[in-house]
Write a protein that holds these residues in place. Structure first.
Motif, PDB file in Angstrom:
ATOM      1  N   LYS A  39      61.521  52.602  10.535  1.00 63.87           N
ATOM      2  CA  LYS A  39      60.660  52.806  11.393  1.00 63.87           C
ATOM      3  C   LYS A  39      59.212  52.581  12.306  1.00 63.87           C
ATOM      4  CE  LYS A  39      63.098  57.418  11.629  1.00 63.87           C
ATOM      5  NZ  LYS A  39      62.388  58.801  11.779  1.00 63.87           N
ATOM      6  N   GLY A  40      58.931  51.876  13.139  1.00 62.54           N
ATOM      7  CA  GLY A  40      57.741  51.825  13.471  1.00 62.54           C
ATOM      8  C   GLY A  40      57.118  49.926  13.114  1.00 62.54           C
ATOM      9  N   THR A  41      56.115  49.642  12.241  1.00 63.74           N
ATOM     10  CA  THR A  41      55.550  48.122  11.904  1.00 63.74           C
ATOM     11  C   THR A  41      55.617  48.443  10.310  1.00 63.74           C
ATOM     12  OG1 THR A  41      53.444  48.117  12.515  1.00 63.74           O
ATOM     13  CG2 THR A  41      55.354  47.559  14.237  1.00 63.74           C
ATOM     14  N   VAL A  42      55.981  47.493   9.949  1.00 65.36           N
ATOM     15  CA  VAL A  42      54.553  46.983   8.691  1.00 65.36           C
ATOM     16  C   VAL A  42      54.725  45.844   8.561  1.00 65.36           C
ATOM     17  CG1 VAL A  42      57.547  46.755   7.287  1.00 65.36           C
ATOM     18  CG2 VAL A  42      55.052  47.663   6.107  1.00 65.36           C
ATOM     19  N   THR A  43      52.867  45.216   8.135  1.00 70.84           N
ATOM     20  CA  THR A  43      52.387  44.237   7.479  1.00 70.84           C
ATOM     21  C   THR A  43      52.521  44.156   6.094  1.00 70.84           C
ATOM     22  OG1 THR A  43      51.318  44.477   9.792  1.00 70.84           O
ATOM     23  CG2 THR A  43      50.441  42.463   8.523  1.00 70.84           C
ATOM     24  N   ILE A  44      52.896  42.713   6.212  1.00 71.04           N
ATOM     25  CA  ILE A  44      52.985  42.891   4.838  1.00 71.04           C
ATOM     26  C   ILE A  44      52.999  41.077   4.178  1.00 71.04           C
ATOM     27  CG2 ILE A  44      55.316  44.051   4.482  1.00 71.04           C
ATOM     28  CD1 ILE A  44      56.720  41.392   3.918  1.00 71.04           C
ATOM     29  N   ASP A  45      52.104  41.010   3.123  1.00 69.01           N
ATOM     30  CA  ASP A  45      51.474  39.511   2.784  1.00 69.01           C
ATOM     31  C   ASP A  45      52.595  39.100   1.830  1.00 69.01           C
ATOM     32  OD1 ASP A  45      50.320  38.027   1.401  1.00 69.01           O
ATOM     33  OD2 ASP A  45      48.324  38.488   2.205  1.00 69.01           O
ATOM     34  N   VAL A  46      53.289  38.081   1.675  1.00 70.84           N
ATOM     35  CA  VAL A  46      54.120  37.443   1.184  1.00 70.84           C
ATOM     36  C   VAL A  46      53.215  35.980   0.196  1.00 70.84           C
ATOM     37  CG1 VAL A  46      55.871  36.388   0.589  1.00 70.84           C
ATOM     38  CG2 VAL A  46      55.950  38.675   1.820  1.00 70.84           C
ATOM     39  N   ASP A  47      53.170  35.193  -0.619  1.00 71.02           N
ATOM     40  CA  ASP A  47      52.095  34.716  -1.184  1.00 71.02           C
ATOM     41  C   ASP A  47      50.890  34.011  -0.291  1.00 71.02           C
ATOM     42  OD1 ASP A  47      54.018  34.286  -3.394  1.00 71.02           O
ATOM     43  OD2 ASP A  47      54.989  32.741  -1.517  1.00 71.02           O
ATOM     44  N   HIS A  48      49.970  35.275   0.332  1.00 73.19           N
ATOM     45  CA  HIS A  48      48.874  35.004   1.379  1.00 73.19           C
ATOM     46  C   HIS A  48      49.117  34.837   2.868  1.00 73.19           C
ATOM     47  CE1 HIS A  48      46.442  37.044  -2.123  1.00 73.19           C
ATOM     48  NE2 HIS A  48      46.465  35.683  -2.130  1.00 73.19           N
ATOM     49  N   GLN A  49      50.680  35.271   3.212  1.00 75.33           N
ATOM     50  CA  GLN A  49      51.051  34.906   4.176  1.00 75.33           C
ATOM     51  C   GLN A  49      51.409  35.471   5.001  1.00 75.33           C
ATOM     52  OE1 GLN A  49      50.466  31.726   6.180  1.00 75.33           O
ATOM     53  NE2 GLN A  49      49.859  31.016   3.838  1.00 75.33           N
ATOM     54  N   LEU A  50      50.627  36.936   6.305  1.00 74.03           N
ATOM     55  CA  LEU A  50      50.763  37.504   6.926  1.00 74.03           C
ATOM     56  C   LEU A  50      52.421  37.575   7.483  1.00 74.03           C
ATOM     57  CD1 LEU A  50      47.362  39.050   7.501  1.00 74.03           C
ATOM     58  CD2 LEU A  50      48.421  39.645   5.990  1.00 74.03           C
ATOM     59  N   ILE A  51      52.558  38.977   7.241  1.00 68.36           N
ATOM     60  CA  ILE A  51      54.649  38.778   8.038  1.00 68.36           C
ATOM     61  C   ILE A  51      54.673  40.375   8.847  1.00 68.36           C
ATOM     62  CG2 ILE A  51      56.567  38.636   8.298  1.00 68.36           C
ATOM     63  CD1 ILE A  51      56.463  36.900   6.070  1.00 68.36           C
ATOM     64  N   THR A  52      54.335  40.675  10.073  1.00 70.96           N
ATOM     65  CA  THR A  52      53.980  41.902  10.523  1.00 70.96           C
ATOM     66  C   THR A  52      55.751  42.272  10.867  1.00 70.96           C
ATOM     67  OG1 THR A  52      52.079  42.169  11.366  1.00 70.96           O
ATOM     68  CG2 THR A  52      53.654  43.447  12.040  1.00 70.96           C
TER      69      THR A  52
END
Length: 283
Positions: A39-52
């Motif tokens: 639900k909603g959104t989640v912003t993650i950091d994968v190897d210091h690259q942001l992905i929403t």
């Protein structure tokens, strides 16, 4: 919520909606991961690259990818497991996901669930949650069966997104095999011909196969894998550029430096300076 099961042979499977609060899971570098924004959104950091991730997005990460949850405006679920619990390579005949859902490049598999697909995922997660509460000698195998169910479902959804039809099965398996071979040999083999030979195909045929699925060229895949490994080592290890060059199979530091600037657009020094200025690595 954090549900974890460990086997006597150091196998692990876990389910959590609070990964950022779970030190044990965050520090375990053996875990493969499915991250699902429920639900909603989640912003993650994968190897210091942001992905929403938007609602009903799923991504799959290998144990090589470093994950941090940066911001969550809703609910998410992460399903984690290691090779001791279920080996995706040894059991590829069961789930057909190696080199597809999971590979070591920086190109991360990202797909969105339809309402019907979401319902299937919800049912599997609910069954997993229930099984984690069971205490008998059948628990391990039941958790493994449910994990396989989730992997197969994710594989089907991702294939659908790539418009892979039954008549394309053989060619797509060649593409998956290519990614697996790159993961296994990128340190010592950096020419397309090397992989074409292992697949008993010509470089031209291999390029055509990848283009069918809108994937990068074979040479770019190889370069992406080397670049991803180089950046991980620069980010997470204390190795010098010279040591990394040797580990990745370059003749010397100079040839590694030229490669890095060509594929990343900046020199190793510029990259490390940028990381230090952003606080991603220590000064």
């Amino acid at each position: 919520m954090e549900l974890t099961f460990n086997t006597k042979l150091k196998g692990t499977i876990a389910l959590t909606d609070s990964f950022q609060l779970t030190k044990t899971l965050r520090e375990d570098n053996s875990l493969y991961k499915f991250i699902w924004a429920r639900k909603g959104t989640v912003t993650i950091d994968v190897d210091h690259q942001l992905i929403t991730l938007q609602e009903n997005d799923i991504i799959s990460l290998t144990n090589l990818h470093h994950l941090e949850i940066k911001e969550s405006e809703g609910d998410y679920m992460i399903l984690l497991f290691n090779s001791n619990f279920y080996c995706i390579y040894g059991n590829d005949h069961e789930v057909s996901c190696s080199g597809f859902l999971f590979n070591g490049t920086s190109r991360i598999m990202h797909f969105r669930l339809s309402e019907e697909e979401k319902a299937t995922c919800e049912a599997i997660i609910t069954s997993l949650q229930s099984e984690f509460q069971v205490n008998d000698n059948l628990k391990e195998e039941m958790l493994r069966i449910l994990l396989k169910h989730f992997i197969i479902h994710a594989t089907r959804v991702a294939r659908k997104n790539l418009h892979i039809t039954p008549d394309m099965e053989e060619s797509f398996n060649s593409v998956r095999r290519f990614y697996v071979l790159v993961d296994q040999h990128f340190k010592e083999k950096k020419q397309v011909q090397d992989y074409a030979d292992m697949l008993c195909k010509s470089p031209k045929t291999l390029s055509h196969l990848l283009s069918l699925y809108n994937l990068p060229s074979p040479l770019k895949v190889i370069h992406q894998r080397v670049e991803a490994e180089a950046k991980r080592l620069l980010l997470y290890s204390e190795m010098t550029a010279k040591e990394i060059a040797h580990l990745l199979g370059f003749e010397d530091q100079a040839s590694f430096s030229r490669f890095f600037k060509k594929v990343s657009g900046e020199s190793i020094t510029q990259y490390k300076r940028q990381l230090k200025e952003s606080g991603k690595i220590d000064n």
